[in-house]
Design an enzyme around this catalytic site. Structure first.
Site, PDB file in Angstrom:
ATOM      1  N   ARG A  50      -5.933 -14.094 -18.805  1.00 16.62           N
ATOM      2  CA  ARG A  50      -5.750 -12.636 -18.950  1.00 16.62           C
ATOM      3  C   ARG A  50      -7.052 -11.940 -18.580  1.00 16.62           C
ATOM      4  NH1 ARG A  50      -6.609 -10.864 -23.607  1.00 16.62           N
ATOM      5  NH2 ARG A  50      -5.185 -12.221 -24.744  1.00 16.62           N
ATOM      6  N   TYR A 102       4.954  11.117  -7.548  1.00 15.27           N
ATOM      7  CA  TYR A 102       5.897   9.988  -7.593  1.00 15.27           C
ATOM      8  C   TYR A 102       6.632  10.014  -8.949  1.00 15.27           C
ATOM      9  CZ  TYR A 102       7.364   5.108  -8.122  1.00 15.27           C
ATOM     10  OH  TYR A 102       8.085   3.968  -8.343  1.00 15.27           O
ATOM     11  N   ASP A 174      -4.126   8.539  -5.983  1.00 15.87           N
ATOM     12  CA  ASP A 174      -3.096   7.545  -5.675  1.00 15.87           C
ATOM     13  C   ASP A 174      -3.011   7.464  -4.151  1.00 15.87           C
ATOM     14  OD1 ASP A 174      -0.724   6.197  -5.090  1.00 15.87           O
ATOM     15  OD2 ASP A 174       0.371   7.059  -6.786  1.00 15.87           O
ATOM     16  N   LYS A 199       3.440  -1.758  -2.007  1.00 15.59           N
ATOM     17  CA  LYS A 199       3.882  -1.071  -0.796  1.00 15.59           C
ATOM     18  C   LYS A 199       3.087  -1.589   0.411  1.00 15.59           C
ATOM     19  CE  LYS A 199       6.119   1.023  -4.068  1.00 15.59           C
ATOM     20  NZ  LYS A 199       5.697   2.257  -4.699  1.00 15.59           N
TER      21      LYS A 199
END
Ligand SMILES: *Cc1c(COP(=O)(O)O)cnc(C)c1O
Length: 384
Positions: A50, A102, A174, A199
């Site tokens: 982690r 978004y 972003d 993406k």
């Protein structure tokens, strides 16, 4: 000083080291949760996955390199990366964000973080006075998306960063729609760059992953603490897939951009089309800003068929054969989408229509197929 490599070399070599164990040319997938210690604390730099994992380290170094930043951090999704940024804040703090955000970002802000008493203002960031009118002592973050989804509005990052800097406010961008190939917000004054690497960065529609890139050591440490403490990390296999995708980011983006141009121009001169939103068109309202801050204009296009409504927009989408109807974008294959009922369904109709997301709006993610087949496909779907 070592000369900085160009982008198309950095996607392949940036931040990478040859594997020490066996000289593997590709970073191995370290599919392990933990690492042997010889004595308590006697380890080789890795304790628990982690906190860190060598495959993730390789990806994080690559992300920093391609986004021209000092530090990269990888997360389990783009929204997990945003979630980490918002956890830098505390109750009562205020955030100014792009108004045509978004849908998932809007949901995270309003349905999760408003409960923790963060206050969001959704503003047209092209209007400087609107930004300034919302700034006060509690304003701690400006959240920008550019180009915006799905309206392809362009926010002038230099202008917004001048405002954020002079008011001591963090600026996060972003950069998902542009990708690090077309735009590097850190060099335009942003403090944090966020990506849905799902993406363009990973680029093959086979992984969900998020990224943050920063220059400040202090921000890196605070975000690294949140990454480990909240734990929204990606697994080593997903890090490997993303690294593999990054190697072709430059060549893919060149094709996305040239195909995007051909499709946009086809739609723009088509009498069956009322409006085309693509920042590379000279009549796009923000074309000059896009030209200033982006290297090219990308493969994301939205359009409104002439005289159309919900039903015939949906019919056109259903008639498309090569463009697959699906959520998401930025993969090698072309996709179509209906923002009002898909990506933006979580935004109330009156709010979404104010920013132009009408029922008749169709969004395309133009892939890297042969452009002639894409144009033929659109032509037949519009003429059924
Ligand atoms: C997809 C997307 C996100 C969310 O990323 P996930 O990887 O799906 O969590 C955020 N911003 C933009 C612009 C996106 O397209």
């Amino acid at each position: 000083m070592k000369k900085k490599l160009h982008f198309n070399s950095r996607v392949i070599h940036g931040g990478q080291k040859i594997d020490k164990s066996f000289g593997a040319v590709m970073p191995p997938i370290y599919q392990t949760s933990t690492y042997a210690q010889t004595t308590p604390g006697g380890h080789k730099g890795y304790e628990y996955s982690r906190t860190h994992n060598p495959t993730r380290t390789a990806l994080e170094n690559s992300l920093a390199s391609i986004e021209t930043g000092k530090h990269g951090l990888a997360f389990g999704s783009g929204l997990a990366a945003m979630d980490a940024v918002l956890k830098l804040l505390k109750p009562g703090d205020e955030i100014i964000a792009t108004h045509d955000l978004y849908g998932g970002s809007y949901r995270l802000f309003t349905k999760i973080f408003e409960i923790f008493d963060l206050k969001f203002y959704f503003v047209d960031l092209q209007k400087i006075n609107e930004i300034k009118s919302k700034i006060n002592k509690k304003t701690k973050l400006i959240w920008v998306e550019t180009p915006t989804n799905p309206m392809m509005n362009i926010v002038d990052l230099q202008v917004v960063s001048n405002i954020s800097k002079s008011n001591n406010i963090l600026l996060a961008v972003d950069n998902t729609f542009a990708s690090p190939y077309l735009q590097n917000p850190l060099s335009l004054g942003a403090d944090i760059v966020m990506h849905s690497a799902t993406k363009y960065i990973a680029g093959h529609s086979d992984v969900i992953l998020g990224a943050l890139v920063v220059n400040s050591d202090d921000l890196e440490q605070r975000l690294r603490f949140i990454q480990n403490a909240s734990g929204a990390i990606p697994g080593p296999m997903d890090c490997f897939l993303t690294l593999r995708g990054i190697k072709t980011l430059g060549v893919r983006m060149d094709r996305h951009c040239s195909n995007g141009r051909k499709v946009a121009e086809f739609l723009n001169k088509n009498p069956l089309i009322e409006k085309v939103y693509w920042p590379g068109l000279i009549d796009h309202p923000n074309h000059l800003i896009a030209k200033k801050q982006m290297k090219d204009f990308g493969g994301m296009i939205s359009f409104i068929p002439r005289g159309s409504n919900y039903d015939n927009a949906v019919k056109i989408i259903e008639n498309l054969k090569i463009f697959t109807l699906a959520e998401s974008l930025g993969g090698v294959e072309s996709l179509s989408g209906h923002p009002a009922s898909m990506t933006h369904a979580s935004i109330p109709k009156n709010i979404r229509e104010k920013s132009g997301v009408l029922d008749s709006l169709i969004r395309l993610s133009v892939g890297i197929e042969d452009h002639r087949d894409l144009i033929d496909d659109l032509d037949q779907a519009l003429n059924v």
